[in-house]
Design a protein around this motif. Sequence first.
Motif, short mmCIF file in Angstrom:
data_model
loop_
_atom_site.label_atom_id
_atom_site.label_comp_id
_atom_site.label_asym_id
_atom_site.label_seq_id
_atom_site.Cartn_x
_atom_site.Cartn_y
_atom_site.Cartn_z
N LEU A 38 0.93 -1.26 0.03
CA LEU A 38 -0.08 -0.10 0.02
C LEU A 38 0.86 1.46 0.00
O LEU A 38 1.88 1.19 0.42
CB LEU A 38 -0.75 0.01 1.13
N SER A 39 0.21 2.20 -0.68
CA SER A 39 0.87 3.68 -0.66
C SER A 39 0.03 4.42 -0.97
O SER A 39 -1.09 4.18 -1.45
CB SER A 39 2.01 3.54 -1.66
N VAL A 40 0.28 5.87 -0.84
CA VAL A 40 -0.53 6.80 -1.18
C VAL A 40 -1.05 6.75 -2.87
O VAL A 40 -2.31 6.70 -3.14
CB VAL A 40 -0.13 8.20 -0.97
N ASP A 41 0.15 6.50 -3.65
CA ASP A 41 -0.27 6.50 -5.01
C ASP A 41 -0.97 5.22 -5.49
O ASP A 41 -1.93 5.43 -6.32
CB ASP A 41 1.50 6.36 -5.57
N THR A 77 -4.22 4.94 6.90
CA THR A 77 -2.71 5.38 7.56
C THR A 77 -2.32 5.98 6.62
O THR A 77 -1.28 7.14 6.88
CB THR A 77 -2.01 4.12 7.70
N TYR A 78 -2.69 6.00 5.22
CA TYR A 78 -2.04 6.46 4.20
C TYR A 78 -2.89 7.83 3.85
O TYR A 78 -2.47 8.96 3.40
CB TYR A 78 -1.91 5.69 3.09
N VAL A 79 -4.08 7.92 3.58
CA VAL A 79 -5.15 8.97 3.35
C VAL A 79 -6.04 8.89 4.39
O VAL A 79 -6.83 8.19 4.69
CB VAL A 79 -5.83 8.43 1.99
N PRO A 80 -6.02 10.04 5.22
CA PRO A 80 -6.70 10.27 6.37
C PRO A 80 -8.54 10.18 6.22
O PRO A 80 -9.35 9.65 7.02
CB PRO A 80 -6.62 11.61 6.99
#
Length: 273
Positions: A38-41, A77-80
Amino acid sequence: MVVFAGQGDARRSMSLLWRADRPEPQDRRPGPGPRPVLSVDAIVTAAIAVADEDGMAALSMRAVGERLGRTAMALYTYVPSKGELLDLMYDAVHAELPTEYDETGNWRAGLTDWARDTLEFHLRHPWVLQVSQARPVLGPHEYAGLDTLVRLLNATGLEAHLLRRLVGTLSHFVRGCAGTVAEARQAAAVTGESDEEWWFARSALLGEVAPDFADRYPSLVAMETGSAPGSPAPAPGEAAVPYLEREARETFDVGLGVLLDGIEAAIGRTTAP
């Protein structure tokens, strides 16, 4: 459906948009089978795919999580929140817009190419049209697109105060035409009735419910009568294109030409001795 960007936490949203935060934590939790990191992208890419395929109404943290094989909670965790996600989606998808045009020719050719590219961009991602322009996202790709248009307009030599208004005029024009085409494509699926069926059922009734239609709206009737002979029949392959889409695309071509003629006239006024 209209949605407003910038509804998440301002500092967190701007930090995510401009990638000003520390490196992202990597989700490498063990589990059966390979699982994408997982990542923001990755989250933004999945969210764009959901909106492209199913529309803005289908967008949720849960839907995005399911597409990634995760729970909605794993995304936070990545995008609130969905508010920040919408900002990130909107800006990320604008990276598709070209920022380089052949500027060795005339300004008119450059603006024409920009307008056509921008129209097709909105048709690939019609959900973008539902994001209100009242609250800009203020992300790097949105700014890059704006800077490109300003650079193309700079070639006209017009003053900055006029260029600022032309940016709005051209943007609203292209966005409006794209909205009409996007809605024309959705109409049959949503209503279960083709353009031809809809128009035939209602236009046939006009003579019955408004027998004095021509007397009440003479200018409209004269315009339609005068333009009908010059309207070309659909080319092979265009018959399946919704009638309103064909009309909107013709409006785009003609309207863009008139707008560029107006810019040319303004240039002539400023350079006249």
